[in-house]
Design a protein around this motif. Structure first.
Motif, PDB file in Angstrom:
ATOM      1  N   LEU A 206      33.599  26.862   6.028  1.00  0.00           N
ATOM      2  CA  LEU A 206      33.591  28.320   6.137  1.00  0.00           C
ATOM      3  C   LEU A 206      34.455  28.979   5.069  1.00  0.00           C
ATOM      4  CD1 LEU A 206      33.786  28.546  10.015  1.00  0.00           C
ATOM      5  CD2 LEU A 206      31.908  29.396   8.617  1.00  0.00           C
ATOM      6  N   ALA A 254      22.612  30.736  20.499  1.00  0.00           N
ATOM      7  CA  ALA A 254      22.275  30.737  19.075  1.00  0.00           C
ATOM      8  C   ALA A 254      21.721  32.088  18.642  1.00  0.00           C
ATOM      9  CB  ALA A 254      21.262  29.627  18.778  1.00  0.00           C
ATOM     10  N   ASN A 257      24.406  34.910  18.433  1.00  0.00           N
ATOM     11  CA  ASN A 257      25.305  34.793  17.294  1.00  0.00           C
ATOM     12  C   ASN A 257      24.611  35.086  15.974  1.00  0.00           C
ATOM     13  OD1 ASN A 257      27.999  33.999  18.341  1.00  0.00           O
ATOM     14  ND2 ASN A 257      26.845  32.331  19.256  1.00  0.00           N
ATOM     15  N   LEU A 258      23.328  34.768  15.862  1.00  0.00           N
ATOM     16  CA  LEU A 258      22.574  35.164  14.669  1.00  0.00           C
ATOM     17  C   LEU A 258      22.498  36.687  14.564  1.00  0.00           C
ATOM     18  CD1 LEU A 258      19.646  32.567  14.696  1.00  0.00           C
ATOM     19  CD2 LEU A 258      21.504  32.726  13.013  1.00  0.00           C
ATOM     20  N   GLY A 261      25.891  38.051  13.533  1.00  0.00           N
ATOM     21  CA  GLY A 261      26.104  37.904  12.105  1.00  0.00           C
ATOM     22  C   GLY A 261      25.335  38.942  11.303  1.00  0.00           C
ATOM     23  N   ALA A 368      26.349  36.145  24.057  1.00  0.00           N
ATOM     24  CA  ALA A 368      26.862  34.865  23.570  1.00  0.00           C
ATOM     25  C   ALA A 368      27.694  34.167  24.634  1.00  0.00           C
ATOM     26  CB  ALA A 368      27.690  35.085  22.304  1.00  0.00           C
ATOM     27  N   VAL A 383      32.911  30.950  17.883  1.00  0.00           N
ATOM     28  CA  VAL A 383      31.655  30.992  17.136  1.00  0.00           C
ATOM     29  C   VAL A 383      31.203  32.432  16.928  1.00  0.00           C
ATOM     30  CG1 VAL A 383      29.201  30.397  17.208  1.00  0.00           C
ATOM     31  CG2 VAL A 383      30.907  28.708  17.899  1.00  0.00           C
ATOM     32  N   ASN A 384      31.277  33.254  17.983  1.00  0.00           N
ATOM     33  CA  ASN A 384      30.835  34.639  17.868  1.00  0.00           C
ATOM     34  C   ASN A 384      31.681  35.419  16.874  1.00  0.00           C
ATOM     35  OD1 ASN A 384      31.018  37.679  19.165  1.00  0.00           O
ATOM     36  ND2 ASN A 384      28.967  36.778  19.325  1.00  0.00           N
ATOM     37  N   THR A 386      33.495  34.115  14.475  1.00  0.00           N
ATOM     38  CA  THR A 386      33.265  33.549  13.150  1.00  0.00           C
ATOM     39  C   THR A 386      32.005  34.130  12.524  1.00  0.00           C
ATOM     40  OG1 THR A 386      34.383  31.475  13.713  1.00  0.00           O
ATOM     41  CG2 THR A 386      32.836  31.411  11.875  1.00  0.00           C
ATOM     42  N   ALA A 387      30.933  34.200  13.318  1.00  0.00           N
ATOM     43  CA  ALA A 387      29.686  34.772  12.809  1.00  0.00           C
ATOM     44  C   ALA A 387      29.901  36.195  12.328  1.00  0.00           C
ATOM     45  CB  ALA A 387      28.612  34.725  13.892  1.00  0.00           C
ATOM     46  N   ARG A 388      30.641  36.972  13.088  1.00  0.00           N
ATOM     47  CA  ARG A 388      30.854  38.372  12.723  1.00  0.00           C
ATOM     48  C   ARG A 388      31.766  38.503  11.502  1.00  0.00           C
ATOM     49  NH1 ARG A 388      32.931  40.735  18.205  1.00  0.00           N
ATOM     50  NH2 ARG A 388      33.131  42.639  16.991  1.00  0.00           N
ATOM     51  N   CYS A 391      30.075  36.679   8.225  1.00  0.00           N
ATOM     52  CA  CYS A 391      28.910  37.428   7.754  1.00  0.00           C
ATOM     53  C   CYS A 391      29.306  38.822   7.275  1.00  0.00           C
ATOM     54  CB  CYS A 391      27.848  37.515   8.835  1.00  0.00           C
ATOM     55  SG  CYS A 391      27.033  35.944   9.181  1.00  0.00           S
TER      56      CYS A 391
END
Length: 439
Positions: A206, A254, A257-258, A261, A368, A383-384, A386-388, A391
């Motif tokens: 990352l 999944a 979280n997509l 992002g 999520a 994870v949530n 991190t995605a935000r 991205c």
């Protein structure tokens, strides 16, 4: 009494998240002043911002997973302590290099703190409807920090100079630590072991990816890909993987979280290009330009708690769809912008985008968290977030490259049109993902 205690826990966790999010943006407005006082160049000034952002984005997943193993109150306390001490170090920094170093340490503390705040909230509010409302408040405070960063930074610099930006964190952290010790439940610890190999490979991947986008460094892309492959290999063979198979197989987890992002990629990237458009193309001052962003930030902040209540009643899917559709229409309005069209032309874009993100933020977090087992709340939060965060950083870099230098007004506006089309296309894909994966 129980309700009051839970409310105090929610307030304390929101305070931690507010400080973390605030320090993402509050420093930006101070960079010229810091550069002049510490005699630093542009590269050092960029790393005063990016040193925090890269470490935060790369370690969020690890921070959430460690909290699941060791207990989230313990990790939240550690995060507060590191963040507070690093803030004091930033305030005392005698040079740009020292300031960058303490910003890196501050990012480490923030990465421990942020996923733990969400995990504690979901544990304290286990019932779905109350949890959705609490997450709405959490998301609203997050939006308030995003909006308040530039304005608060400008006010503090005017009042007492740039060092107050960091000193203000210290007493707030001290109060939060005392509150954690008194009211936050210890929580449960699992028998799982910390997945050090997974944490290391995820962080390297990352960090390299965000670094590559921010700095335009192609070799870092190769490092990110190699570390990602190593992460997958480690997770498939580990006895206690940081990202367990049940999370990977959850379609809702999944999908949410997509969408999260995509939300930050487009949302934060659009904030950047609109800020440049207001100041460099339309000619507004920095403070005036910041005030012109309020029509989007206000609905973003106010709608998140309302969305939390609606999610508790109707579930996250309809709110996510409504926010995404509203955002697509808003982004397409950017095609009307021109070098001399004025603020009112793009006002519908920013207002409707802020309203759409206000509908989205609490809903994607709820979707999520709702898609994973309760004992995986920390890694789900990691994870949530991190995605935000990742991205969002990539979106800022990508949209900046697309629009280019604002000195060439015609080329910049052409890039703004491309941003509108790209953002609308990404959110249309997010509509399809939401419809197919979220309950």
């Amino acid at each position: 009494m129980l309700t009051k205690t839970r409310g105090a826990v929610l307030l304390t966790m929101c305070a931690g998240m507010f400080l973390v999010q605030l320090d993402v943006t509050v420093v930006n407005v101070a960079l010229p002043t810091i550069g002049a006082r510490l005699h630093t160049g542009l590269a050092t000034q960029q790393w005063i911002v990016d040193g925090y952002a890269v470490v935060l984005a790369s370690l969020l997943l690890s921070g959430g997973a460690i909290g699941d193993v060791l207990g989230h109150r313990r990790i939240v306390l550690a995060g507060f302590t590191v963040f507070g001490l690093a803030s004091a170090g930033c305030a005392l920094a005698p040079s740009g290099a020292v300031l960058v170093g303490f910003r890196v340490v501050q990012g480490f503390g923030a990465a421990l703190l942020l996923p733990g705040t969400l995990a504690v909230i979901t544990a304290v509010y286990p019932e779905r409807r109350e949890q959705a409302r609490a997450l709405g408040i959490w998301a609203g405070v997050s939006a308030l920090a995003l909006a308040g960063g530039p304005l608060l930074g400008g006010l503090l610099i005017t009042a007492s100079g740039w060092r107050l930006l960091f000193w203000i964190n210290v007493p707030l952290v001290a109060v939060a630590v005392l509150a954690c010790l008194r009211i936050v439940p210890a929580g449960t610890r699992t028998s799982r072991r910390i997945d050090f190999a997974g944490a290391a490979t995820a962080a390297i991947s990352l960090a390299a990816l965000v670094f590559a986008v921010i700095q335009g460094a192609l070799p870092a892309v190769a490092v990110a890909l190699a570390a990602a492959v190593a992460f997958v290999w480690v997770e498939r063979r580990g006895a206690d993987p940081m990202l367990p198979p049940e999370l990977v197989r959850s379609r809702q987890f999944a999908g949410a979280n997509l969408v999260a992002g995509a939300m930050n990629f487009v949302g934060l990237g659009t904030i950047l290009v609109l800020t440049l458009y207001f100041q460099e193309v339309l000619g507004y001052s920095p403070l005036h330009g910041a005030l012109l962003l309020l029509p989007g930030f206000v609905p973003l902040s106010l709608m998140a708690p309302v969305t939390g209540r609606l999610v508790g009643k109707y579930g996250p899917r309809p709110l996510m769809l409504a926010g995404l559709v509203l955002g697509v229409l808003a982004l397409l309005n950017l095609l009307r912008a021109g070098p001399g069209t004025g603020y009112l032309t793009v006002l519908p874009t920013w207002f409707c985008l802020g309203l759409g993100m206000g509908l989205l933020t609490a809903a994607v977090v709820a979707a999520a968290v709702d898609g994973v087992p309760a004992d995986r709340g920390g890694v789900a939060s990691g994870v949530n977030n991190t995605a935000r965060q990742a991205c969002g950083a990539i979106g800022v870099a990508a949209f900046g490259v697309i629009t280019g230098e604002p000195a060439d007004h015609a080329a910049f506006v052409s890039g703004l049109h491309t941003v509108g089309l790209l953002g609308a296309a990404l959110w249309m894909v997010a509509i399809a993902i939401t419809a197919g994966t979220v309950r």
